[in-house]
Scaffold this motif. Structure first.
Motif, PDB file in Angstrom:
ATOM      1  N   HIS A  42      55.597  46.467  45.048  1.00  0.00           N
ATOM      2  CA  HIS A  42      54.615  47.380  44.455  1.00  0.00           C
ATOM      3  C   HIS A  42      53.522  47.785  45.444  1.00  0.00           C
ATOM      4  CE1 HIS A  42      55.759  47.666  40.161  1.00  0.00           C
ATOM      5  NE2 HIS A  42      56.349  46.506  40.382  1.00  0.00           N
ATOM      6  N   GLY A  43      53.687  47.431  46.702  1.00  0.00           N
ATOM      7  CA  GLY A  43      52.782  47.939  47.727  1.00  0.00           C
ATOM      8  C   GLY A  43      51.369  47.425  47.656  1.00  0.00           C
ATOM      9  N   ALA A  44      51.192  46.153  47.283  1.00  0.00           N
ATOM     10  CA  ALA A  44      49.848  45.573  47.307  1.00  0.00           C
ATOM     11  C   ALA A  44      49.406  45.373  48.751  1.00  0.00           C
ATOM     12  CB  ALA A  44      49.843  44.243  46.570  1.00  0.00           C
ATOM     13  N   ALA A  45      48.117  45.551  49.011  1.00  0.00           N
ATOM     14  CA  ALA A  45      47.567  45.304  50.342  1.00  0.00           C
ATOM     15  C   ALA A  45      47.314  43.814  50.516  1.00  0.00           C
ATOM     16  CB  ALA A  45      46.272  46.085  50.530  1.00  0.00           C
ATOM     17  N   ALA A  46      47.375  43.320  51.753  1.00  0.00           N
ATOM     18  CA  ALA A  46      47.244  41.890  52.021  1.00  0.00           C
ATOM     19  C   ALA A  46      45.920  41.331  51.516  1.00  0.00           C
ATOM     20  CB  ALA A  46      47.405  41.625  53.520  1.00  0.00           C
ATOM     21  N   VAL A  47      44.835  42.031  51.784  1.00  0.00           N
ATOM     22  CA  VAL A  47      43.510  41.553  51.350  1.00  0.00           C
ATOM     23  C   VAL A  47      43.458  41.457  49.829  1.00  0.00           C
ATOM     24  CG1 VAL A  47      41.056  42.113  51.260  1.00  0.00           C
ATOM     25  CG2 VAL A  47      42.325  42.420  53.394  1.00  0.00           C
ATOM     26  N   ASP A  48      44.026  42.437  49.150  1.00  0.00           N
ATOM     27  CA  ASP A  48      44.049  42.420  47.688  1.00  0.00           C
ATOM     28  C   ASP A  48      44.855  41.237  47.157  1.00  0.00           C
ATOM     29  OD1 ASP A  48      42.538  44.705  47.630  1.00  0.00           O
ATOM     30  OD2 ASP A  48      44.245  46.059  47.356  1.00  0.00           O
ATOM     31  N   VAL A  49      45.953  40.919  47.824  1.00  0.00           N
ATOM     32  CA  VAL A  49      46.777  39.788  47.399  1.00  0.00           C
ATOM     33  C   VAL A  49      45.997  38.482  47.522  1.00  0.00           C
ATOM     34  CG1 VAL A  49      48.804  38.391  47.955  1.00  0.00           C
ATOM     35  CG2 VAL A  49      48.987  40.877  47.868  1.00  0.00           C
ATOM     36  N   PHE A  50      45.397  38.228  48.691  1.00  0.00           N
ATOM     37  CA  PHE A  50      44.715  36.946  48.917  1.00  0.00           C
ATOM     38  C   PHE A  50      43.503  36.768  48.013  1.00  0.00           C
ATOM     39  CE2 PHE A  50      46.616  37.462  53.335  1.00  0.00           C
ATOM     40  CZ  PHE A  50      47.698  36.644  53.031  1.00  0.00           C
ATOM     41  N   TRP A  51      42.672  37.800  47.904  1.00  0.00           N
ATOM     42  CA  TRP A  51      41.486  37.690  47.064  1.00  0.00           C
ATOM     43  C   TRP A  51      41.826  37.772  45.575  1.00  0.00           C
ATOM     44  CZ3 TRP A  51      37.032  35.750  48.339  1.00  0.00           C
ATOM     45  CH2 TRP A  51      36.623  35.782  49.678  1.00  0.00           C
ATOM     46  N   GLY A  52      42.775  38.624  45.236  1.00  0.00           N
ATOM     47  CA  GLY A  52      43.174  38.738  43.830  1.00  0.00           C
ATOM     48  C   GLY A  52      43.753  37.441  43.289  1.00  0.00           C
ATOM     49  N   ILE A  87      44.298  40.318  37.656  1.00  0.00           N
ATOM     50  CA  ILE A  87      44.609  40.245  36.230  1.00  0.00           C
ATOM     51  C   ILE A  87      45.951  39.561  36.005  1.00  0.00           C
ATOM     52  CG2 ILE A  87      45.230  41.654  34.223  1.00  0.00           C
ATOM     53  CD1 ILE A  87      42.271  41.545  34.610  1.00  0.00           C
ATOM     54  N   PHE A  88      46.936  39.851  36.847  1.00  0.00           N
ATOM     55  CA  PHE A  88      48.239  39.218  36.697  1.00  0.00           C
ATOM     56  C   PHE A  88      48.133  37.711  36.888  1.00  0.00           C
ATOM     57  CE2 PHE A  88      52.437  37.764  37.756  1.00  0.00           C
ATOM     58  CZ  PHE A  88      53.271  38.524  36.951  1.00  0.00           C
ATOM     59  N   ALA A  89      47.427  37.279  37.945  1.00  0.00           N
ATOM     60  CA  ALA A  89      47.275  35.844  38.204  1.00  0.00           C
ATOM     61  C   ALA A  89      46.542  35.151  37.064  1.00  0.00           C
ATOM     62  CB  ALA A  89      46.538  35.632  39.524  1.00  0.00           C
ATOM     63  N   TRP A  90      45.535  35.821  36.505  1.00  0.00           N
ATOM     64  CA  TRP A  90      44.765  35.226  35.415  1.00  0.00           C
ATOM     65  C   TRP A  90      45.553  35.215  34.106  1.00  0.00           C
ATOM     66  CZ3 TRP A  90      39.933  37.986  32.956  1.00  0.00           C
ATOM     67  CH2 TRP A  90      39.377  37.173  31.961  1.00  0.00           C
ATOM     68  N   LEU A  91      46.211  36.332  33.811  1.00  0.00           N
ATOM     69  CA  LEU A  91      46.713  36.520  32.458  1.00  0.00           C
ATOM     70  C   LEU A  91      48.233  36.466  32.313  1.00  0.00           C
ATOM     71  CD1 LEU A  91      44.264  39.341  31.319  1.00  0.00           C
ATOM     72  CD2 LEU A  91      44.086  36.883  30.895  1.00  0.00           C
ATOM     73  N   CYS A  92      48.970  36.205  33.394  1.00  0.00           N
ATOM     74  CA  CYS A  92      50.423  36.114  33.219  1.00  0.00           C
ATOM     75  C   CYS A  92      50.784  34.942  32.311  1.00  0.00           C
ATOM     76  CB  CYS A  92      51.135  36.003  34.563  1.00  0.00           C
ATOM     77  SG  CYS A  92      50.821  34.487  35.464  1.00  0.00           S
ATOM     78  N   ASN A  93      49.916  33.946  32.222  1.00  0.00           N
ATOM     79  CA  ASN A  93      50.107  32.828  31.291  1.00  0.00           C
ATOM     80  C   ASN A  93      49.043  32.815  30.200  1.00  0.00           C
ATOM     81  OD1 ASN A  93      51.143  31.120  34.130  1.00  0.00           O
ATOM     82  ND2 ASN A  93      52.469  31.302  32.358  1.00  0.00           N
ATOM     83  N   SER A  94      48.491  33.987  29.886  1.00  0.00           N
ATOM     84  CA  SER A  94      47.393  34.033  28.917  1.00  0.00           C
ATOM     85  C   SER A  94      47.816  33.548  27.535  1.00  0.00           C
ATOM     86  CB  SER A  94      46.823  35.444  28.819  1.00  0.00           C
ATOM     87  OG  SER A  94      47.821  36.375  28.440  1.00  0.00           O
ATOM     88  N   ALA A  95      49.091  33.719  27.192  1.00  0.00           N
ATOM     89  CA  ALA A  95      49.554  33.200  25.906  1.00  0.00           C
ATOM     90  C   ALA A  95      49.429  31.682  25.861  1.00  0.00           C
ATOM     91  CB  ALA A  95      51.003  33.608  25.666  1.00  0.00           C
ATOM     92  N   MET A  96      49.528  31.037  27.032  1.00  0.00           N
ATOM     93  CA  MET A  96      49.436  29.583  27.094  1.00  0.00           C
ATOM     94  C   MET A  96      47.995  29.092  27.029  1.00  0.00           C
ATOM     95  SD  MET A  96      52.612  29.144  27.316  1.00  0.00           S
ATOM     96  CE  MET A  96      54.087  29.970  27.895  1.00  0.00           C
TER      97      MET A  96
END
Length: 476
Positions: free
Chosen positions: A57-67, A237-246
């Motif tokens: 999905h073309g995420a930038a490296a800085v966005d990946v590490f900080w996100g 948001i993905f890192a925070w909420l991919c397990n939000s149901a849990m």
């Protein structure tokens, strides 16, 4: 077959999982049990699916590490501040606690949705494990974007893996926890070593080269054809909420009800920062190497084998098992709430069979992020309702467990809240043109909390007025 059934009846059938009562003090577990459980669950075979998503999905490296850093901190805090306190205070499953609040009507629908979506999640784990075994048998499994099964032998592998997972899950929390503790400790080293081993093929000769290579060769900021672009907000948001149901949805009350202390929710950090940070980064590196070598639709097994050989394949298989086991365990508890007269082990086994059938369709893996997003949309308002009922209503002078106290089959406040929260959060998602279902989980939780408190206050006030009028009429 008869011998197997007898064995399960005698062994799994004797396990008491306290599905409709509080876990007794004598059965609570120490911190180590939860470290192994969450590490085994969140250092999963699907990390070989999710990590590559950020590359595709073309995420930038800085966005990946900080996100990933910010998102995983928020996910850990959600377990620590929301889920674990609710679980330890009640020591019940989310399913039984919701039944006490909402009555059988709402909980039947919720349990059905949960049972199905837990089964879908576990099916993805089985599919990932099968892709690794396919490499050993020189059988090309489905790629990350394939949707339908094409090889009967691959389907047979799915059935073998699925039934092993289903049988382990029938034995309850103790066996699931022990299974995870055996395999969890070494899996992070496979992910880490595989990612590091592949860096030289991308041009990293020393660590000072890493960031430049990461920005240009791995997370370049340019999505592959046909994919949307992920930004910092998508990653966080993905890192925070991919397990939000849990955590926000409180489904992990089923796990943390066994915790001696609510602070044991911090155990989730082991899964988040090893599984959802390091493993996602490592598998992203492996995906970049695969793309560079001309493999434009790699399977998780191919990615793992390329980086760590046979150890990588074994890691994928075991990681799929350690994640699917507790997921099927939760699914069994959800469906058991619909049919309390049926033994939990039978229901868990049946759910395992359904999971195995679903796993035959690669679409479960290819669309995993979308399934998780829909799950979050449905589950987080229920988590807000249960959290408010446990902690907020008593402080506001209102009664908790309304359906249980009033012997109601339907609690109107819960119905109204769930419908309004899902509709409202989806409307926000639609109006703001979000391209990510996970964004809707946050307003869904907030709307659920606010609407439930207001609806319950109105409902209980009307009940009080009605009771007072009835007393006056009886007196007259």
């Amino acid at each position: 077959m008869k011998r197997i059934k007898t064995f399960l009846q005698e062994s799994a059938g004797s396990v008491n999982e306290y599905e409709r009562e509080s876990v007794p003090p004598s059965k609570v577990k120490g911190f180590k049990s939860f470290v192994g459980m969450v590490s085994g669950e969140h250092i999963a075979g699907t990390e070989f699916v999710i990590g590559p998503l950020f590359v595709l999905h073309g995420a930038a490296a800085v966005d990946v590490f900080w996100g990933l850093l910010v998102g995983n901190i928020l996910a850990t805090l959600s377990w620590v501040l929301l889920c674990a306190p609710a679980a330890v205070k009640t020591r019940t499953t989310i399913f039984y606690q919701l039944e006490r609040i909402s009555g059988k009507g709402v909980v039947s629908i919720y349990n059905s949705v949960n049972g199905l979506l837990f089964g879908v999640t576990a099916a993805a784990m089985v599919g990932v494990s099968a892709s690794a075994i396919g490499i050993v048998l020189n059988l090309k499994g489905p790629g990350l974007t394939d949707l339908y099964p094409e090889n009967p032998l691959w389907v047979a592998i799915i059935f073998v893996i699925g039934m092993v997972i289903a049988v382990v899950a029938t034995f309850g929390f103790d066996r699931v926890s022990k299974f995870a503790n055996i395999f969890a400790p070494w899996m992070p080293f496979v992910f880490l070593s595989a990612g590091v081993a592949m860096l030289p093929s991308l041009g990293v000769k020393n660590w000072s080269d890493f960031m430049a290579v990461a920005q240009n060769e791995i997370w370049s900021g340019t999505p592959v054809e046909g994919q949307t672009k992920y930004t910092f907000w998508h990653i966080m948001i993905f890192a925070w909420l991919c397990n939000s149901a849990m955590h926000m949805g409180l489904a992990d009350m089923s796990i943390y009800r066994y915790a001696k202390k609510a602070s044991y929710g911090i155990a989730s950090a082991f899964g988040m920062f090893i599984g959802h940070y390091m493993a996602w980064v490592a598998s992203g590196i492996l995906c970049a190497v695969a793309l560079k070598n001309g493999i434009d639709n790699p399977s998780p097994g191919q990615i793992a084998y390329m980086g760590a050989g046979v150890a990588g394949l074994l890691c994928v298989v075991i990681a799929g098992w350690t994640t699917a086991n507790p997921t099927i365990y939760r699914s069994g508890l959800a469906i058991q709430g619909l049919m309390p007269q049926v033994p939990r082990w039978k229901i868990t086994l049946a759910v395992g069979i359904l999971m195995t059938i679903l796993a035959c369709f690669p679409a479960i893996v290819a669309k995993l992020d979308q399934f998780l997003g829909i799950y979050a949309l449905c589950a987080t308002p229920i988590g807000a309702i249960v959290f408010a009922d446990i902690f907020l209503l008593p402080k506001l002078g209102m009664l908790s467990n309304w359906a249980e106290k009033k012997q109601l089959k339907y609690n109107p406040s819960v119905w109204v809240t769930w419908v309004v929260a899902i509709a409202g959060s989806y409307l926000i998602y639609y109006l703001f043109s979000f391209d990510f279902y996970f964004f809707a989980a946050i307003p869904g939780w907030v709307i659920g909390l606010v609407v439930y408190v207001l609806a319950t206050k109105a409902q209980q006030r009307m009940e009080a007025v009605s009771s007072k009028k009835l007393q006056v009429n009886e007196y007259n």
